[in-house]
Motif scaffolding. Structure first.
Motif, short mmCIF file in Angstrom:
data_model
loop_
_atom_site.label_atom_id
_atom_site.label_comp_id
_atom_site.label_asym_id
_atom_site.label_seq_id
_atom_site.Cartn_x
_atom_site.Cartn_y
_atom_site.Cartn_z
N PRO A 57 0.79 -1.29 0.01
CA PRO A 57 0.12 0.12 0.20
C PRO A 57 0.83 1.19 0.05
O PRO A 57 1.83 1.08 0.60
CB PRO A 57 -0.72 -0.26 1.39
N SER A 256 -5.03 6.57 -1.29
CA SER A 256 -4.46 5.28 -1.13
C SER A 256 -4.74 4.29 -2.39
O SER A 256 -5.58 4.51 -3.00
CB SER A 256 -5.27 4.66 -0.01
N GLY A 257 -3.66 3.49 -2.52
CA GLY A 257 -3.65 2.80 -3.64
C GLY A 257 -2.26 2.05 -3.55
O GLY A 257 -1.67 1.64 -2.73
N VAL A 258 -1.92 1.47 -4.90
CA VAL A 258 -0.59 0.90 -5.24
C VAL A 258 0.09 1.44 -6.22
O VAL A 258 -0.25 2.02 -6.95
CB VAL A 258 -1.08 -0.89 -5.38
N THR A 278 -3.64 -15.39 -9.12
CA THR A 278 -4.78 -15.47 -8.44
C THR A 278 -4.48 -16.84 -7.81
O THR A 278 -5.16 -17.42 -6.84
CB THR A 278 -6.23 -15.48 -8.85
N ARG A 286 -6.87 -7.84 -15.24
CA ARG A 286 -7.49 -6.66 -14.68
C ARG A 286 -7.34 -5.59 -15.66
O ARG A 286 -6.33 -5.00 -16.09
CB ARG A 286 -7.26 -6.46 -13.53
N ASN A 302 -7.64 2.07 -7.61
CA ASN A 302 -8.78 1.10 -7.47
C ASN A 302 -8.56 0.16 -8.69
O ASN A 302 -7.84 0.26 -9.61
CB ASN A 302 -10.00 1.68 -7.59
N ILE A 304 -6.95 -2.74 -8.13
CA ILE A 304 -6.01 -3.73 -7.77
C ILE A 304 -5.62 -3.63 -6.19
O ILE A 304 -5.74 -2.19 -5.66
CB ILE A 304 -4.37 -3.49 -8.28
N ASN A 305 -5.39 -4.50 -5.54
CA ASN A 305 -5.33 -4.40 -3.97
C ASN A 305 -3.87 -4.76 -3.48
O ASN A 305 -3.22 -5.53 -4.15
CB ASN A 305 -6.37 -5.25 -3.06
N ALA A 306 -3.43 -3.91 -2.36
CA ALA A 306 -2.33 -4.41 -1.88
C ALA A 306 -2.21 -5.61 -1.26
O ALA A 306 -3.14 -6.28 -0.93
CB ALA A 306 -1.83 -3.43 -0.60
N GLU A 308 -1.69 -8.42 -3.46
CA GLU A 308 -2.07 -9.07 -4.69
C GLU A 308 -0.51 -9.42 -5.30
O GLU A 308 0.16 -8.37 -5.33
CB GLU A 308 -2.90 -8.58 -5.55
#
Length: 332
Positions: A57, A256-258, A278, A286, A302, A304-306, A308
């Protein structure tokens, strides 16, 4: 007549056959937008050199772009030299005026005592007036130079240039710092607490270095018409006369993001994608709709999440595998 009927029947049959083939082809066309999963064996991943990283993050401040140039400080240096010369002349004029005041007081005392003539007193009075006029003129000259500096360079740079001991200005003379003038778009303003922006001559955000705010510039770039500011940078690759791109934080809160490396982003049909691992042998594509260039790659807020696993090398190969899997077999 029979020949004509046979020919018509043949043409109708051929037309129906082609129409049937077109319908089958339309049904078998791959729909790339609806697909997004690729299976690849562990050995194939190793052989192809596929690599992933775990996303962490980050907090990111949105930026907007502006443009400017590296400014030649020679005119400012010339103003400094003229100002220091004017101060020297004023010092000499002040010394002469002080001496003239002492002389005229002495002549006045001598004249009252009858020890000198009125003519000598008048000569000394004329000298006193001349020295006072020169003192006043030197003061006006110094003030005119200071006003010129403020009109062209602003208060802060003028203070640096007109100070008797200007260590800050010497950084420009030695090449340790380069002066920049950055002009904002007409609808943009600097945040009130902003002190640092990022600049680069070729427009490469990932290679941009810091530049510190000096002050507002009293004159703007006629081609841009926005607010203009002076900055300084220690980037040795930016030389006087170069045009530079600047990335300036927007007013507002951090997001907040990556951050994804440039190598992770792939393109197909004018759309940006990345692949996320995955499972051990499974990868999901994605879509990246919004991203912004930043140091180290692209910030994504948004989608993609921390935590992953992001494919950073081999994404193009996965895209080819996914696309190949959608192409229908010609024998079917």
């Amino acid at each position: 007549m029979n020949a004509f009927l046979i020919a018509c029947t043949f043409i109708f049959s051929v037309t129906l056959a082609f129409a049937d083939d077109d319908d089958k082809a339309a049904v078998k066309q791959p729909d790339f937008a609806k697909s997004g999963t690729v299976f690849l064996a562990a050995k194939a991943q190793s052989v192809s050199g596929l690599q992933t990283v775990t996303l962490t993050p980050v907090s990111h401040h949105a930026e907007f772009m502006a443009y400017g140039k590296a400014v030649n400080v020679q005119p400012l240096i010339e103003l400094r030299h003229r100002y220091l010369l004017a101060l020297t002349e004023r010092g000499g004029a002040a010394a002469r005026f002080t001496q003239a005041e002492q002389n005229i007081r002495r002549q006045q005392d001598l004249y009252r005592d009858g020890a000198t003539s009125k003519r000598n007193l008048q000569v000394q009075q004329a000298q006193w007036q001349t020295d006072k006029a020169q003192l006043d003129a030197s003061g006006v000259q110094a003030k005119a130079i200071a006003d010129e500096a403020r009109l062209n360079w602003g208060k802060k740079l003028s203070e640096w240039a007109l100070a008797t001991d200007s260590e800050l200005l010497s950084a420009f003379l030695s090449g340790r710092q380069t002066l920049l003038q950055i002009t904002l778009p007409v609808n943009k303003q600097l945040a009130s607490d902003l002190q640092t922006i990022y600049v680069e001559a070729s427009g490469n955000r990932s290679a941009a270095g810091k530049a510190g705010l000096i002050s507002a510039a009293p004159q703007t770039d006629l081609s841009a018409q926005g607010e203009s500011y002076f900055f300084q940078t220690d980037n040795s690759h930016i030389r006087v006369g170069m045009r530079v791109a600047a990335w300036i934080p927007e007013q507002g809160e951090n997001q907040s993001g990556v951050v994804i490396p440039k190598s992770a982003l792939i393109w197909y049909m004018d759309q940006a994608f990345v692949y996320i691992k995955t499972a051990e042998q499974q990868f999901s594509r994605r879509t990246i709709d919004q991203y912004s260039a930043t140091t180290g790659g692209y910030f994504v807020g948004n989608g993609i999440n921390a935590g992953e696993q992001l494919v950073v090398i081999g994404g193009q190969m996965l895209l080819s595998e996914e696309f190949r899997g959608q192409i229908p077999n010609e024998d079917d």
